[in-house]
Design a protein around this motif. Structure first.
Motif, PDB file in Angstrom:
ATOM      1  N   MET A   2       0.834  -1.193   0.000  1.00  0.00           N
ATOM      2  CA  MET A   2       0.000   0.000   0.000  1.00  0.00           C
ATOM      3  C   MET A   2       0.877   1.255   0.000  1.00  0.00           C
ATOM      4  O   MET A   2       1.886   1.323   0.694  1.00  0.00           O
ATOM      5  CB  MET A   2      -0.905   0.015   1.246  1.00  0.00           C
TER       6      MET A   2
ATOM      7  N   PRO B 115      -4.154   6.885   1.569  1.00  0.00           N
ATOM      8  CA  PRO B 115      -3.908   5.886   0.523  1.00  0.00           C
ATOM      9  C   PRO B 115      -3.869   6.529  -0.858  1.00  0.00           C
ATOM     10  O   PRO B 115      -4.730   7.348  -1.194  1.00  0.00           O
ATOM     11  CB  PRO B 115      -5.093   4.933   0.670  1.00  0.00           C
TER      12      PRO B 115
ATOM     13  N   ASN C 224       0.910  -1.083  -4.343  1.00  0.00           N
ATOM     14  CA  ASN C 224      -0.421  -1.098  -3.741  1.00  0.00           C
ATOM     15  C   ASN C 224      -0.886  -2.516  -3.415  1.00  0.00           C
ATOM     16  O   ASN C 224      -1.724  -2.714  -2.528  1.00  0.00           O
ATOM     17  CB  ASN C 224      -1.434  -0.409  -4.662  1.00  0.00           C
TER      18      ASN C 224
ATOM     19  N   VAL D 177       3.888  -1.265   3.720  1.00  0.00           N
ATOM     20  CA  VAL D 177       3.370   0.088   3.530  1.00  0.00           C
ATOM     21  C   VAL D 177       4.507   0.968   3.019  1.00  0.00           C
ATOM     22  O   VAL D 177       5.613   0.954   3.563  1.00  0.00           O
ATOM     23  CB  VAL D 177       2.804   0.662   4.841  1.00  0.00           C
TER      24      VAL D 177
END
Length: 282
Positions: free
Chosen positions: A1, A8, A29, A34
């Motif tokens: 992500m 986001p 993604n 992250v």
């Protein structure tokens, strides 16, 4: 992500569908990790550098530079001094940008092993992104030997099975033939299309890399080579700070010691083990 300022981030129209940048964003993604960025410029810089790592890897594959063990390494003496341990020490009367570019321009004069090849690819890619002025200020004294690198490259290890285009991975061959120790493994750039570039084996799929290494195992061995679950990445966010040529990057910085080891084609993890051991004995 991907998180952009804590929010986001989804694909935008900045990068065409099917482009390397678009592919990287999609992979990020889909990743369990992250990827946080403070600005769109910071994300854009990483995408551009990853793309250029891939382009520099492909350019090396198409060049005439040869694979060699440290004892038979060679370089263009107009830009580099060949050291006693098979490294390339940049001459002080040349520009760092010119020295790196010459490896690609006059590639037939060069021979080196696969770990040093990854460092050359990093320098070449960073040069093409930040430009000659910033590059020459940031990397004034380049020395190519195994995984030795300038601290500002900030190479780091991330444990993951999710590889992004522009990552560097390692194919380990634990039961390599002692007479062919240069095939203890292969450092390789993830090209993003299911293939990898390793200096020595060229562009191949993971299966083809493993097959090639298995052919260079100890006679009678049944232990297969394998792709390790980790990647090497430069310090993208740190390097992004130097992408503006108007900044004054002049400063004195500490350089890592060079660890002679004569182990061709070692992983970054192995080199860091040797580096830490060297510091512990100082």
């Amino acid at each position: 992500m991907i998180l952009l300022s804590g929010t986001p981030f989804q694909q935008s129209g900045m990068w065409p569908s099917g482009s390397i940048e678009s592919m990287i964003i999609q992979r990020m993604n889909e990743d369990t990790l992250v990827y946080p960025y403070s600005s769109l410029d910071e994300l854009s810089f990483e995408l551009k550098l990853r793309k250029n790592i891939i382009l520099s890897a492909k350019a090396m594959n198409q060049s005439s530079a040869e694979f060699a063990i440290f004892a038979t390494s060679r370089c263009n003496p107009e830009y580099w001094h060949l050291t006693d341990i098979g490294g390339f020490q940049m001459r002080q009367d040349v520009k760092p940008s010119g020295a790196i570019q010459d490896i690609y321009k006059n590639s037939s004069q060069y021979a080196f092993e696969c770990a040093g090849a990854m460092i050359i690819i990093y320098y070449h890619a960073v040069l093409n992104v930040i430009g000659e002025l910033s590059f020459n200020q940031l990397f004034p004294n380049i020395h190519i030997y195994s995984w030795h690198s300038d601290p500002d490259l900030g190479i780091q290890i991330i444990r993951t099975d999710d590889f992004l285009p522009g990552d560097i991975v390692y194919f380990n061959n634990p039961d390599f033939d002692p007479k062919l120790s240069q095939w203890r493994g292969e450092n390789a750039v993830v090209l993003g299309d299911g293939t990898y570039f390793g200096h020595g084996l060229g562009v191949r799929t993971a299966e083809q890399m493993i097959q090639a290494l298995n052919q260079r195992r100890r006679p009678g061995s049944n232990q297969s080579a394998y792709l390790e679950n980790g990647v090497k990445r430069p310090a993208f966010k740190h390097l992004a700070r130097f992408s503006m040529p108007s900044r004054n990057h002049s400063f004195i910085k500490y350089q890592y010691v060079i660890v002679p080891h004569n182990e061709t084609s070692i992983s970054f993890e192995r080199y860091m083990f040797l580096l830490i051991a060297a510091y512990n004995h100082m």
